[in-house]
Design a protein around this motif. Structure first.
Motif, PDB file in Angstrom:
ATOM      1  N   VAL A 189      22.740  80.832 -24.426  1.00  0.00           N
ATOM      2  CA  VAL A 189      23.233  82.117 -24.908  1.00  0.00           C
ATOM      3  C   VAL A 189      23.664  82.925 -23.697  1.00  0.00           C
ATOM      4  O   VAL A 189      22.928  83.011 -22.709  1.00  0.00           O
ATOM      5  CB  VAL A 189      22.136  82.905 -25.668  1.00  0.00           C
ATOM      6  CG1 VAL A 189      22.650  84.260 -26.118  1.00  0.00           C
ATOM      7  CG2 VAL A 189      21.607  82.110 -26.840  1.00  0.00           C
ATOM      8  N   ALA A 190      24.857  83.517 -23.767  1.00  0.00           N
ATOM      9  CA  ALA A 190      25.337  84.427 -22.725  1.00  0.00           C
ATOM     10  C   ALA A 190      25.859  85.678 -23.415  1.00  0.00           C
ATOM     11  O   ALA A 190      26.604  85.591 -24.400  1.00  0.00           O
ATOM     12  CB  ALA A 190      26.433  83.775 -21.903  1.00  0.00           C
ATOM     13  N   VAL A 191      25.429  86.842 -22.929  1.00  0.00           N
ATOM     14  CA  VAL A 191      25.805  88.111 -23.546  1.00  0.00           C
ATOM     15  C   VAL A 191      26.160  89.103 -22.447  1.00  0.00           C
ATOM     16  O   VAL A 191      25.511  89.125 -21.394  1.00  0.00           O
ATOM     17  CB  VAL A 191      24.636  88.675 -24.402  1.00  0.00           C
ATOM     18  CG1 VAL A 191      25.001  90.006 -25.026  1.00  0.00           C
ATOM     19  CG2 VAL A 191      24.223  87.688 -25.471  1.00  0.00           C
ATOM     20  N   ASP A 192      27.176  89.929 -22.713  1.00  0.00           N
ATOM     21  CA  ASP A 192      27.559  91.037 -21.838  1.00  0.00           C
ATOM     22  C   ASP A 192      27.519  92.316 -22.647  1.00  0.00           C
ATOM     23  O   ASP A 192      27.836  92.306 -23.844  1.00  0.00           O
ATOM     24  CB  ASP A 192      28.970  90.848 -21.278  1.00  0.00           C
ATOM     25  CG  ASP A 192      29.091  89.635 -20.380  1.00  0.00           C
ATOM     26  OD1 ASP A 192      28.209  89.455 -19.519  1.00  0.00           O
ATOM     27  OD2 ASP A 192      30.051  88.869 -20.550  1.00  0.00           O
ATOM     28  N   ALA A 193      27.166  93.424 -21.998  1.00  0.00           N
ATOM     29  CA  ALA A 193      27.117  94.716 -22.687  1.00  0.00           C
ATOM     30  C   ALA A 193      27.272  95.847 -21.675  1.00  0.00           C
ATOM     31  O   ALA A 193      27.171  95.633 -20.472  1.00  0.00           O
ATOM     32  CB  ALA A 193      25.804  94.866 -23.460  1.00  0.00           C
ATOM     33  N   GLU A 194      27.458  97.054 -22.202  1.00  0.00           N
ATOM     34  CA  GLU A 194      27.718  98.211 -21.345  1.00  0.00           C
ATOM     35  C   GLU A 194      26.462  98.918 -20.848  1.00  0.00           C
ATOM     36  O   GLU A 194      26.546  99.776 -19.982  1.00  0.00           O
ATOM     37  CB  GLU A 194      28.628  99.217 -22.064  1.00  0.00           C
ATOM     38  CG  GLU A 194      27.975  99.922 -23.250  1.00  0.00           C
ATOM     39  CD  GLU A 194      28.011  99.127 -24.556  1.00  0.00           C
ATOM     40  OE1 GLU A 194      27.468  99.635 -25.549  1.00  0.00           O
ATOM     41  OE2 GLU A 194      28.551  98.009 -24.583  1.00  0.00           O
ATOM     42  N   SER A 195      25.302  98.571 -21.381  1.00  0.00           N
ATOM     43  CA  SER A 195      24.054  99.190 -20.923  1.00  0.00           C
ATOM     44  C   SER A 195      22.905  98.205 -21.126  1.00  0.00           C
ATOM     45  O   SER A 195      23.050  97.203 -21.832  1.00  0.00           O
ATOM     46  CB  SER A 195      23.760 100.486 -21.691  1.00  0.00           C
ATOM     47  OG  SER A 195      23.398 100.197 -23.033  1.00  0.00           O
ATOM     48  N   ARG A 196      21.788  98.508 -20.518  1.00  0.00           N
ATOM     49  CA  ARG A 196      20.603  97.644 -20.645  1.00  0.00           C
ATOM     50  C   ARG A 196      20.146  97.567 -22.098  1.00  0.00           C
ATOM     51  O   ARG A 196      19.847  96.491 -22.610  1.00  0.00           O
ATOM     52  CB  ARG A 196      19.496  98.206 -19.740  1.00  0.00           C
ATOM     53  CG  ARG A 196      18.351  97.295 -19.511  1.00  0.00           C
ATOM     54  CD  ARG A 196      17.375  97.867 -18.512  1.00  0.00           C
ATOM     55  NE  ARG A 196      16.965  99.206 -18.877  1.00  0.00           N
ATOM     56  CZ  ARG A 196      16.782 100.196 -18.013  1.00  0.00           C
ATOM     57  NH1 ARG A 196      16.960 100.011 -16.735  1.00  0.00           N
ATOM     58  NH2 ARG A 196      16.408 101.384 -18.420  1.00  0.00           N
ATOM     59  N   GLU A 197      20.093  98.707 -22.802  1.00  0.00           N
ATOM     60  CA  GLU A 197      19.665  98.729 -24.200  1.00  0.00           C
ATOM     61  C   GLU A 197      20.667  98.004 -25.088  1.00  0.00           C
ATOM     62  O   GLU A 197      20.288  97.277 -26.001  1.00  0.00           O
ATOM     63  CB  GLU A 197      19.456 100.168 -24.676  1.00  0.00           C
ATOM     64  CG  GLU A 197      18.261 100.859 -24.067  1.00  0.00           C
ATOM     65  CD  GLU A 197      18.474 101.348 -22.635  1.00  0.00           C
ATOM     66  OE1 GLU A 197      19.639 101.313 -22.131  1.00  0.00           O
ATOM     67  OE2 GLU A 197      17.484 101.745 -22.001  1.00  0.00           O
ATOM     68  N   ALA A 198      21.966  98.196 -24.811  1.00  0.00           N
ATOM     69  CA  ALA A 198      22.997  97.494 -25.577  1.00  0.00           C
ATOM     70  C   ALA A 198      22.893  95.989 -25.347  1.00  0.00           C
ATOM     71  O   ALA A 198      23.146  95.198 -26.265  1.00  0.00           O
ATOM     72  CB  ALA A 198      24.379  98.006 -25.200  1.00  0.00           C
ATOM     73  N   LEU A 199      22.511  95.581 -24.135  1.00  0.00           N
ATOM     74  CA  LEU A 199      22.337  94.161 -23.847  1.00  0.00           C
ATOM     75  C   LEU A 199      21.212  93.572 -24.691  1.00  0.00           C
ATOM     76  O   LEU A 199      21.354  92.497 -25.275  1.00  0.00           O
ATOM     77  CB  LEU A 199      22.048  93.943 -22.357  1.00  0.00           C
ATOM     78  CG  LEU A 199      21.986  92.489 -21.909  1.00  0.00           C
ATOM     79  CD1 LEU A 199      23.348  91.815 -22.034  1.00  0.00           C
ATOM     80  CD2 LEU A 199      21.495  92.413 -20.465  1.00  0.00           C
TER      81      LEU A 199
ATOM     82  N   GLU B   7      28.361  97.302 -16.223  1.00  0.00           N
ATOM     83  CA  GLU B   7      28.277  96.071 -17.013  1.00  0.00           C
ATOM     84  C   GLU B   7      26.935  95.366 -16.802  1.00  0.00           C
ATOM     85  O   GLU B   7      26.463  95.216 -15.681  1.00  0.00           O
ATOM     86  CB  GLU B   7      29.414  95.125 -16.623  1.00  0.00           C
ATOM     87  CG  GLU B   7      29.546  93.924 -17.521  1.00  0.00           C
ATOM     88  CD  GLU B   7      30.064  94.231 -18.914  1.00  0.00           C
ATOM     89  OE1 GLU B   7      29.861  93.408 -19.803  1.00  0.00           O
ATOM     90  OE2 GLU B   7      30.651  95.307 -19.123  1.00  0.00           O
ATOM     91  N   TRP B   8      26.336  94.935 -17.900  1.00  0.00           N
ATOM     92  CA  TRP B   8      25.099  94.168 -17.889  1.00  0.00           C
ATOM     93  C   TRP B   8      25.380  92.789 -18.463  1.00  0.00           C
ATOM     94  O   TRP B   8      26.231  92.652 -19.348  1.00  0.00           O
ATOM     95  CB  TRP B   8      24.035  94.876 -18.733  1.00  0.00           C
ATOM     96  CG  TRP B   8      23.460  96.063 -18.042  1.00  0.00           C
ATOM     97  CD1 TRP B   8      23.987  97.320 -17.988  1.00  0.00           C
ATOM     98  CD2 TRP B   8      22.257  96.099 -17.288  1.00  0.00           C
ATOM     99  NE1 TRP B   8      23.174  98.135 -17.246  1.00  0.00           N
ATOM    100  CE2 TRP B   8      22.102  97.405 -16.799  1.00  0.00           C
ATOM    101  CE3 TRP B   8      21.294  95.154 -16.970  1.00  0.00           C
ATOM    102  CZ2 TRP B   8      21.035  97.794 -16.015  1.00  0.00           C
ATOM    103  CZ3 TRP B   8      20.213  95.535 -16.194  1.00  0.00           C
ATOM    104  CH2 TRP B   8      20.097  96.844 -15.726  1.00  0.00           C
ATOM    105  N   SER B   9      24.657  91.778 -18.007  1.00  0.00           N
ATOM    106  CA  SER B   9      24.830  90.433 -18.554  1.00  0.00           C
ATOM    107  C   SER B   9      23.492  89.715 -18.630  1.00  0.00           C
ATOM    108  O   SER B   9      22.541  90.062 -17.922  1.00  0.00           O
ATOM    109  CB  SER B   9      25.827  89.627 -17.713  1.00  0.00           C
ATOM    110  OG  SER B   9      25.337  89.455 -16.404  1.00  0.00           O
ATOM    111  N   LEU B  10      23.457  88.712 -19.497  1.00  0.00           N
ATOM    112  CA  LEU B  10      22.238  87.954 -19.752  1.00  0.00           C
ATOM    113  C   LEU B  10      22.606  86.488 -19.898  1.00  0.00           C
ATOM    114  O   LEU B  10      23.622  86.164 -20.516  1.00  0.00           O
ATOM    115  CB  LEU B  10      21.593  88.473 -21.038  1.00  0.00           C
ATOM    116  CG  LEU B  10      20.443  87.695 -21.642  1.00  0.00           C
ATOM    117  CD1 LEU B  10      19.427  88.641 -22.233  1.00  0.00           C
ATOM    118  CD2 LEU B  10      20.926  86.744 -22.717  1.00  0.00           C
TER     119      LEU B  10
END
Length: 149
Positions: free
Chosen positions: A50-60, A104-107
């Protein structure tokens, strides 16, 4: 890394802790799996990434959990045994803005997909922002997430 299921009116919540942001995210995801099914340890299943990107830590965190629910619905598999290998973002996990000015945040993570035909799973409809908390505490991170059932 640990989690606790919490009653929340008509919904269910997961309170989780971890030594790192990665372990806190994984603990919430494991709580989501536990809220969905009581027993899945010996039910098999293949690991997937799983790979995810988001605009904030909480959104991630929200987008990661939403991706897990989406994969359950589309693939017919309950994601379990979560491993979060990397969470990166501004300020190296502190939540502060980086020198580059990006937010940008990513996981990067993985989980094992247990076929729903092999288990007795309850439906979790969605992750919510209602009362969501993700904060640094002494010695690690705490998260609280409410799921719509």
């Amino acid at each position: 890394m640990r989690y606790e299921l919490c009653d929340h009116t008509a919904d269910i919540a997961v309170a989780a802790t971890g030594d790192s942001l990665e372990s806190a995210f994984a603990a919430v995801a494991n709580g989501l799996a536990a809220a969905s099914c009581d027993e899945f340890e010996d039910a098999g299943g293949e690991r997937f990434s799983v790979a995810v990107d988001a605009e904030s830590r909480e959104a991630l965190l929200f987008d990661y959990l939403d991706e897990l629910i989406y994969r359950r619905d589309i693939r017919g598999e309950l994601p379990v045994d979560h491993r979060v290998d990397a969470v990166s973002g501004p300020g190296s996990g502190t939540g502060e803005r980086s020198d580059t000015g990006t937010d940008e945040w990513s996981l990067e993570a993985s989980a094992r997909g247990v076929p729903l035909t092999e288990i007795d799973a309850r439906e979790i409809k969605a992750v919510t922002y209602s009362e969501m908390r993700l904060e640094r505490v002494d010695g690690g991170w705490e998260a609280y997430v409410v799921f719509d059932v």
